[in-house]
Design a protein around this motif. Structure first.
Motif, PDB file in Angstrom:
ATOM      1  N   SER A   1      -7.569 -46.169 -25.847  1.00 28.56           N
ATOM      2  CA  SER A   1      -6.195 -45.664 -25.869  1.00 28.56           C
ATOM      3  C   SER A   1      -6.160 -44.146 -26.039  1.00 28.56           C
ATOM      4  CB  SER A   1      -5.417 -46.329 -26.995  1.00 28.56           C
ATOM      5  OG  SER A   1      -6.060 -46.076 -28.236  1.00 28.56           O
ATOM      6  N   ASP A   2      -6.807 -43.644 -27.107  1.00 27.17           N
ATOM      7  CA  ASP A   2      -6.616 -42.221 -27.420  1.00 27.17           C
ATOM      8  C   ASP A   2      -7.838 -41.573 -28.064  1.00 27.17           C
ATOM      9  OD1 ASP A   2      -6.521 -43.494 -29.859  1.00 27.17           O
ATOM     10  OD2 ASP A   2      -4.555 -42.720 -30.452  1.00 27.17           O
ATOM     11  N   TRP A   3      -9.023 -42.132 -27.836  1.00 27.64           N
ATOM     12  CA  TRP A   3     -10.231 -41.519 -28.399  1.00 27.64           C
ATOM     13  C   TRP A   3     -10.588 -40.280 -27.587  1.00 27.64           C
ATOM     14  CZ3 TRP A   3     -14.524 -45.411 -30.168  1.00 27.64           C
ATOM     15  CH2 TRP A   3     -13.928 -46.517 -30.812  1.00 27.64           C
ATOM     16  N   TRP A   4     -11.074 -39.259 -28.262  1.00 32.40           N
ATOM     17  CA  TRP A   4     -11.523 -38.066 -27.520  1.00 32.40           C
ATOM     18  C   TRP A   4     -12.340 -37.142 -28.404  1.00 32.40           C
ATOM     19  CZ3 TRP A   4      -9.614 -32.709 -27.262  1.00 32.40           C
ATOM     20  CH2 TRP A   4      -8.751 -32.372 -28.325  1.00 32.40           C
ATOM     21  N   ALA A   5     -13.090 -36.254 -27.743  1.00 32.15           N
ATOM     22  CA  ALA A   5     -13.759 -35.103 -28.369  1.00 32.15           C
ATOM     23  C   ALA A   5     -14.896 -35.456 -29.310  1.00 32.15           C
ATOM     24  CB  ALA A   5     -12.750 -34.211 -29.094  1.00 32.15           C
ATOM     25  N   TYR A   6     -15.368 -36.712 -29.285  1.00 33.21           N
ATOM     26  CA  TYR A   6     -16.499 -37.027 -30.148  1.00 33.21           C
ATOM     27  C   TYR A   6     -17.812 -36.632 -29.499  1.00 33.21           C
ATOM     28  CZ  TYR A   6     -15.653 -41.200 -27.352  1.00 33.21           C
ATOM     29  OH  TYR A   6     -15.368 -42.051 -26.315  1.00 33.21           O
TER      30      TYR A   6
ATOM     31  N   TYR B   1     -14.557 -34.872 -23.895  1.00 35.59           N
ATOM     32  CA  TYR B   1     -13.687 -33.746 -24.227  1.00 35.59           C
ATOM     33  C   TYR B   1     -12.470 -33.658 -23.300  1.00 35.59           C
ATOM     34  CZ  TYR B   1     -12.573 -29.210 -26.290  1.00 35.59           C
ATOM     35  OH  TYR B   1     -11.965 -28.182 -26.963  1.00 35.59           O
ATOM     36  N   ASP B   2     -12.613 -34.194 -22.088  1.00 38.88           N
ATOM     37  CA  ASP B   2     -11.471 -34.206 -21.169  1.00 38.88           C
ATOM     38  C   ASP B   2     -10.737 -35.543 -21.208  1.00 38.88           C
ATOM     39  OD1 ASP B   2     -11.631 -31.621 -20.365  1.00 38.88           O
ATOM     40  OD2 ASP B   2     -12.142 -32.017 -18.270  1.00 38.88           O
ATOM     41  N   ALA B   3     -11.019 -36.353 -22.207  1.00 38.88           N
ATOM     42  CA  ALA B   3     -10.318 -37.638 -22.339  1.00 38.88           C
ATOM     43  C   ALA B   3      -8.846 -37.380 -22.628  1.00 38.88           C
ATOM     44  CB  ALA B   3     -10.930 -38.442 -23.472  1.00 38.88           C
ATOM     45  N   ILE B   4      -7.984 -38.182 -22.028  1.00 38.85           N
ATOM     46  CA  ILE B   4      -6.547 -38.028 -22.286  1.00 38.85           C
ATOM     47  C   ILE B   4      -5.931 -39.404 -22.545  1.00 38.85           C
ATOM     48  CG2 ILE B   4      -6.366 -35.922 -20.906  1.00 38.85           C
ATOM     49  CD1 ILE B   4      -5.113 -37.533 -18.647  1.00 38.85           C
ATOM     50  N   PRO B   5      -4.914 -39.452 -23.411  1.00 44.88           N
ATOM     51  CA  PRO B   5      -4.319 -40.758 -23.708  1.00 44.88           C
ATOM     52  C   PRO B   5      -3.485 -41.310 -22.544  1.00 44.88           C
ATOM     53  CG  PRO B   5      -3.154 -39.022 -24.883  1.00 44.88           C
ATOM     54  CD  PRO B   5      -4.339 -38.375 -24.228  1.00 44.88           C
TER      55      PRO B   5
ATOM     56  N   SER C   1     -17.518 -33.393 -32.044  1.00 50.69           N
ATOM     57  CA  SER C   1     -18.282 -33.743 -33.241  1.00 50.69           C
ATOM     58  C   SER C   1     -19.771 -33.954 -32.984  1.00 50.69           C
ATOM     59  CB  SER C   1     -17.657 -34.960 -33.930  1.00 50.69           C
ATOM     60  OG  SER C   1     -17.370 -35.965 -33.003  1.00 50.69           O
TER      61      SER C   1
ATOM     62  N   ARG D   1      -3.858 -37.853 -34.969  1.00 53.65           N
ATOM     63  CA  ARG D   1      -2.563 -38.289 -34.428  1.00 53.65           C
ATOM     64  C   ARG D   1      -2.256 -39.747 -34.761  1.00 53.65           C
ATOM     65  NH1 ARG D   1      -3.899 -37.422 -28.155  1.00 53.65           N
ATOM     66  NH2 ARG D   1      -5.942 -38.386 -28.078  1.00 53.65           N
TER      67      ARG D   1
END
Lengths: 491, 447
Positions: free
Chosen positions: A316-321, A326-330, B101, B354
């Motif tokens: 659904s909304d995971w990102w930036a791990y 990093y370009d993941a969007i919800p 991270s 969020r």
């Protein structure tokens, strides 16, 4: 990210279960197992808001369940004389949630990380029906899970779809007739980019180019292997005798099944380039990629995914791990849906699975999916992706009675699961869970008491024995006591 | 990319641009009075105001209620049908300290060594982090940036005292502009008596005997005790000798802590660890805030009697023990509050910041009063960190950090229509929305 903790108390209890075999859970299991042997009860879910997902939403509706299947959906259905009635007034019924990416019910590690192609291993061999995650996810309305290996290898192990029949033995978990799958993985994980410096050995592949060649290499072998069997079978069919069959190859057998369309490919991927790479390789070798898993940049190449007829199962909304997230969007699920891709939202995490209804709702806010479209992300669409849509994924006559009942609209963060049904049987009942807690707490106390006593007794016995043996054979060293209780060690 | 963005700006913001006549991407434009009118205003300091007006003057709330005179020249936002709430406050994040991270080069959360009280989070907060506008879009207007609180690097770290957490607004061209309070709390990672640990060199779980784990634990607590004693002596010398004493940057940073003027933010989850930490802080006269509190429900009476507030780990996590009730983390907020323990919700993360409202909503679904759910992501974190004079409710004189929404800010489908930080209308556009708009308009792929 979550630090998983292992409970010593739970371990003690588990140990006691093994030893004693007559504890509460074990007893419950016996009852449930014997119940499973009996025919499912005739059930009427009465006066609920019924979200069919495929045929709209029915207010004040009833669902009649016979032999584990949905027998009728309508208003004011007349229950047969022998029917048990579930009064669901004010409640919402939706199809049971199908989690297209799960690692629950697996005994031990999920990665056979020693080789880049580990197609010989099968997760179905290590199903653990005692994993409490089965019950907890069931309490989140989940009825089916696609149980996968991890993503350490370009070609991982064989996968299995299960029904969350808590209390049944492992052999009863697999979804009967569901096509098995195999896990592929692209990008950072198979190239081990985030695991260097931890002392793990270097391994091929270490680039996305290498990942492609690992897959191409394996399928080149598999194609030759298949040909040698095809030739052999042809000759045998033609009456040729005294032929030596080709040597069985456990690594290549599942890949041949992929080439023959008898096994689904579920491919972990993130970046747009690697998604297109896999679709090209699949075309080259003539196999189909059933689902792309995670597929966080799927929205960038949604047309290409749709054209390949490949499903996308995302977060659904995971990102930036990591960089590839990093370009993941919800908006990913909504964007791909709008471009004609069959999309599901999955968990990849036992705790995340308990609120997939909420995760689906986020696609209404991010990208404007309708209510039914959002709910399909965790019901019908994953059913299609797993090839089980004729059995589950919507509330329709003839389908399995795998249902989740909520106290409120399941697209709200305030909705709580009241009951979860599989094959027309109530496997989770919130009231029953609440009512049973005091007894479980008492049982736990008694078990801990018992464990302490038996540890003390054992230690005493050991000491006595040691004393004895010291007298007789002073040269033999005493072993430390085998059971140790940590719980008393608080400061 | 920018050109297509401009064309596609969502209606609400286009409206905002027209109304306010300024560009809103950046952050602080020169202060002007603003009035939000005809809104349902949830001040959290009384019953909601129907058809209310809120006036912002020089970054502060100047007036809120009905029959409010709108100052001449004020920009007016007609919020008919909309609702106004204090902006959400996430009291545990690594905002600005961690970008991706898994990539060490982008992570500055956790220093090496175990005694780092002189580190200050605000030093390394990156104002242009992509996480900040993404988090803002969820209605979060301020956070606590907490060192040594999460991420890959802290998983292997040996920090006991991790540094000073800084309260920051989620807008500003520099970290200084963002700052609310530089030294809001001192981070203490309470040592666990851990017989099982994850070994990164073999990627497997390692076990050691209880006696060894206890020895390690005792060593850590002795270290902590010594540092506090040294710090106390240092503070005494500093107070007695004025400017003339040998300075030590680490001990200097501990002065406020041992004086009880800066709270210690103690990370602990298991009941045994919490008990030990509470006892330690009491003996050492430290002002404790508990962070994590996975088993806080087991020690709720102790927490109440010692007035220790808790910033709770995400309610949507699995409970600590395999044999805990499946909804244990969701029911404990109501249970703690009923027992007289002050609570707040924290995301303990950047990417999942969020989900703060969602965490609160799930606790509400499991018995927490709705108003407490709202307050636990606004007023209560402000109170716990001693910032409630400035933040947490919509009252005259407080910093104008607020959101205008089309519904309940804890609900999954609610949209934030306007967001104000320090009284400035601040954009909720972000990297993710930009990418959405870009690829929404990708022409159909060639067949």
């Amino acid at each position: 990210m979550n630090r998983r903790r292992v409970s010593f108390g739970a371990a003690v209890i588990a140990l006691l279960f093994l030893l004693a075999g007559t504890t509460g859970v074990a007893r419950e299991k016996e009852t449930k197992a014997s119940a499973a042997a009996n025919p499912a009860p005739v059930l009427l879910i009465h006066n609920a808001t019924i979200i069919t997902v495929t045929h709209g939403t029915l207010e004040n509706g009833d669902i009649l369940i016979k032999d584990g299947k949905i027998a009728a959906v309508g208003s004011a259905l007349k229950p047969p004389a022998d029917a048990q009635v579930i009064d669901a007034s004010g409640q919402f019924v939706m199809p049971g949630i199908i989690d297209c990416h799960s690692h629950i019910a697996v005994d031990g590690d999920v990665n056979e990380g020693s080789v880049s192609v580990s197609s010989m291993v099968n997760i179905a061999d290590v199903l653990n029906s005692d994993d409490p995650a089965i019950y907890r996810d069931l309490a989140g309305g989940v009825t089916e899970a696609n149980v996968l290996h991890g993503s350490a290898n370009s070609i991982g192990g064989q996968t299995v779809v299960i029904k969350l029949r808590w209390g049944q033995p492992a052999a009863k978990l697999p979804f009967e007739g569901a096509l098995p799958g195999i896990k592929f993985a692209l990008g950072e994980n198979p190239k081990r980019s985030n695991f260097r410096g931890f002392g793990l050995p270097e391994r091929y592949p270490a680039t996305r180019m290498g990942v492609e060649e690992t897959i191409r290499g394996a399928f080149t072998e598999a194609r030759d292997y298949k040909k040698s069997w095809d030739d052999y079978n042809k000759h045998v069919a033609a009456g040729d005798k005294n032929l030596i069959p080709p040597r069985r190859d456990l690594k290549l057998d599942p890949l041949v099944e992929v080439l023959e369309g008898k096994r689904y490919v579920h491919a972990h991927c993130y970046r747009e380039d690697e998604i297109l790479m896999l679709l090209r390789v699949a075309k080259e070798f003539g196999f189909h990629v059933q689902t792309l898993q995670h597929v966080l940049e799927g929205y960038k190449v949604a047309d290409e995914i749709a054209a390949a007829g490949t499903g996308a199962s995302t977060f659904s909304d995971w990102w930036a791990y990591k960089v590839e997230a990093y370009d993941a969007i919800p908006y990913n699920a909504a964007l791909m849906t709008r471009r004609g891709v069959v999309v599901s939202v999955n968990s990849d995490d036992a705790a995340e699975a308990t609120h997939l209804n909420q995760e689906a709702a986020k696609s209404m806010r991010y990208g404007g999916l309708t209510r039914d479209e959002a709910l399909k992300l965790v019901t019908l669409n994953p059913a299609i992706q797993l090839g089980i849509e004729k059995r589950v994924g919507s509330i329709e006559v003839g389908k399995d009675a795998d249902l989740a009942i909520y106290n409120r609209d399941p697209l709200s963060a305030y909705a709580v699961v009241q009951k979860t049904l599989i094959d027309g049987r109530v496997y989770f009942d919130r009231e029953r869970d609440l009512a049973g807690r005091a007894a479980l707490e008492q049982e736990k106390k008694e078990l801990l008491q018992k464990a302490k006593k038996s540890a003390e007794k054992k230690a005493d016995g050991k000491r006595a024995e040691e004393k004895k043996s010291e007298e007789k054979k002073p040269e033999e060293k005493a072993k430390p006591p085998q059971v140790r209780i940590d719980e008393g060690g608080a400061r | 990319m920018k050109a297509s963005n401009m064309k596609l700006r969502v209606p609400s913001l286009t409206l905002g641009c027209l109304l306010l006549g300024g560009t809103l991407f950046g952050q602080n434009v020169p202060a002007t009075d603003t009035a939000i009118t005809h809104a349902k205003i949830f001040t959290l300091a009384g019953v909601p105001v129907e058809d209310g007006t809120l006036v912002i003057h020089e970054g502060k709330i100047a007036a809120v209620g009905v029959n409010i005179t709108i100052p001449a020249g004020a920009k007016v936002i007609d919020a008919k049908g909309l609702q106004v709430y204090p902006g959400l406050f996430d009291p545990i994040t690594q905002m600005g300290l961690s970008e991706i991270s898994a990539v060490g080069a982008t992570v500055d959360t956790t220093e090496s060594g175990s005694f780092n009280p002189d580190l200050v989070a605000a030093t390394a907060v990156l104002p242009s982090s992509a996480h900040i506008p993404v988090t803002r879009a969820a209605g979060i207007t301020e956070v606590l940036a907490v060192p040594a609180s999460g991420g890959f690097d802290s998983a292997r770290a040996t920090n006991l005292i991790g540094g000073q957490a800084s309260a920051i607004n989620l807008a500003g061209w520099t970290a200084t502009e963002m700052l609310i309070r530089k030294n809001a709390a001192m981070v203490v990672d309470w040592p666990e008596i851990a017989t099982r640990s994850f070994d990164y060199s073999t990627f497997s779980t390692k076990e050691k005997p209880f006696s060894d784990a206890k020895k390690d634990y005792d060593k850590s607590v002795d270290q902590l005790t010594n540092w506090i004693a040294e710090s106390r002596h240092y503070a005494q010398v500093a107070a007695a000798s004025g400017a003339a004493y040998d300075r030590d940057v680490k001990l200097e940073a501990m002065i406020l802590v041992v004086r009880g003027e800066m709270p210690v933010l103690v990370f602990a989850d298991k009941a045994r660890d919490i008990r030990n930490a509470v006892e330690f802080c009491e003996n050492q006269n430290l002002k404790m805030i508990l962070a994590g509190g996975g088993e806080a429900w087991k020690v709720k009476d102790l927490l109440r009697s010692k007035s220790v507030p808790v910033i709770l780990r995400p309610t949507l996590d699995y409970p600590i023990e395999d044999d805990d009730a499946y909804d244990r983390l969701m029911t404990q907020p109501a249970e703690l509050l009923a027992a007289g323990v002050k609570i707040a919700f924290g995301s303990f993360d950047n990417s999942f910041a969020r989900r703060l409202g969602q965490q609160a909503a799930n606790a509400v679904a499991h018995g927490l009063a709705y108003e407490d759910g709202l307050k636990a992501v606004t007023l209560y974190p402000a109170q716990i960190l001693g910032l409630d004079d400035e933040l947490g409710t919509l009252e005259t004189g407080k910093i104008a950090n607020l959101i205008v929404t089309n519904g309940d800010p804890l609900e999954l489908t609610t949209e934030v229509r306007y967001l104000f930080i320090k009284g400035q209308l601040t954009s909720t556009d972000n990297k993710q929305k930009d990418l959405y708009e870009k690829y929404l308009n990708r022409p159909p792929a060639a067949k």
